[in-house]
Enzyme design. Sequence first.
Site, short mmCIF file in Angstrom:
data_model
loop_
_atom_site.label_atom_id
_atom_site.label_comp_id
_atom_site.label_asym_id
_atom_site.label_seq_id
_atom_site.Cartn_x
_atom_site.Cartn_y
_atom_site.Cartn_z
N SER A 219 -3.92 47.64 100.74
CA SER A 219 -3.30 46.32 100.89
C SER A 219 -2.28 46.35 102.03
O SER A 219 -1.65 47.40 102.27
CB SER A 219 -2.60 45.91 99.60
OG SER A 219 -1.80 44.75 99.79
N TYR A 232 3.45 46.91 93.24
CA TYR A 232 2.10 46.96 93.78
C TYR A 232 2.10 47.62 95.17
O TYR A 232 1.27 48.48 95.46
CB TYR A 232 1.55 45.54 93.86
CG TYR A 232 0.16 45.42 94.43
CD1 TYR A 232 -0.94 45.77 93.67
CD2 TYR A 232 -0.05 44.92 95.71
CE1 TYR A 232 -2.22 45.65 94.18
CE2 TYR A 232 -1.32 44.79 96.23
CZ TYR A 232 -2.41 45.15 95.45
OH TYR A 232 -3.68 45.02 95.97
#
Length: 347
Positions: A219, A232
Amino acid sequence: MESWPWPSGGAWLLLAARALLQLLRSDLRLGCPLLAALVLLAALDWLCQRLLPPLAALVVLAATGWIVLSRLARPQRLPVATRAVLITGCDSGFGNATAKKLDAMGFTVLATVLDLNSPGALELRACCSSRLKLLQMDLTKPADISRVLEFTKVHTASTGLWGLVNNAGQNIFVADAELCPVATFRTCMEVNFFGALEMTKGLLPLLRRSSGRIVTVSSPAGDMPFPCLAAYGTSKAALTLLMGNFSCELLPWGVKVSIIQPACFRTESVKDVHRWEERKQQLLATLPRELLQAYGSHRAGTRLSTQLLVRDGYCLRGRQPCSAMDGHSGCQREQVLAAQANWICWA
């Protein structure tokens, strides 16, 4: 010079036969490039009939047409009849789409899902071929990982594993780092980092044997700070660094390692507003009173708003959420992009 229709016709028959074979094998596409090539070959034929002896003209036309058809042919795909690929996290989103695509291409797909009865798993079972195998796996449970590794080794013992797609990931809360429990950081690391690490290490003997490849979905939040994505993002940062190390260390065996960092796509899990709202309320209910006082209950709720993950922007003119993908008429593209960059949330 006398006309010589037969040699020219023989060249055209040869080229037509090759083009037909390429079309039947899906190596050639009907379209403007092919039409333009035929026009140029016709012009070349006209010139050859007037400037060259029949045999020379035949050779020139046939050779030129052969080269043109070779250039127009699609790149040959790798043979996939004996290629096996394991994909984690196929309940929805990228994993689900990848499993369907690779199955349609002819690969043997081992698709792991969290729940064998989830909508995504049922969809894969209904629309994919018998080559696709569904495997239940929770990356937080060592027993599940061991079972999938053993199944993969047994079913790919003769051919090796051609590819591993580390797609499974989890993001529990969208909230400031201070508002997220430490357990959230541990869970994200367990799934996004340690889960991928265990799968990769466990399957490396098979990947080395086939000189395969590892594709890992990370990501942008692992490369730069994204507000409200601390848990995250830190797990994805660790994952990205790990795969960078593997990329260097596995070169001697010809194992290729790739990292994909997609932005925020509107997958099914992202669009599940009720689930994000439920998590938001659960987190608010567990926050210490001091934090609620420091942030203010209303501000904390706004900071935990999950609508940003469902929408693409914020309409500055209408003061309401909008979707750049839906072409909202009340705002300009620049305004939407600015809203994305500034992470404007709405409660």
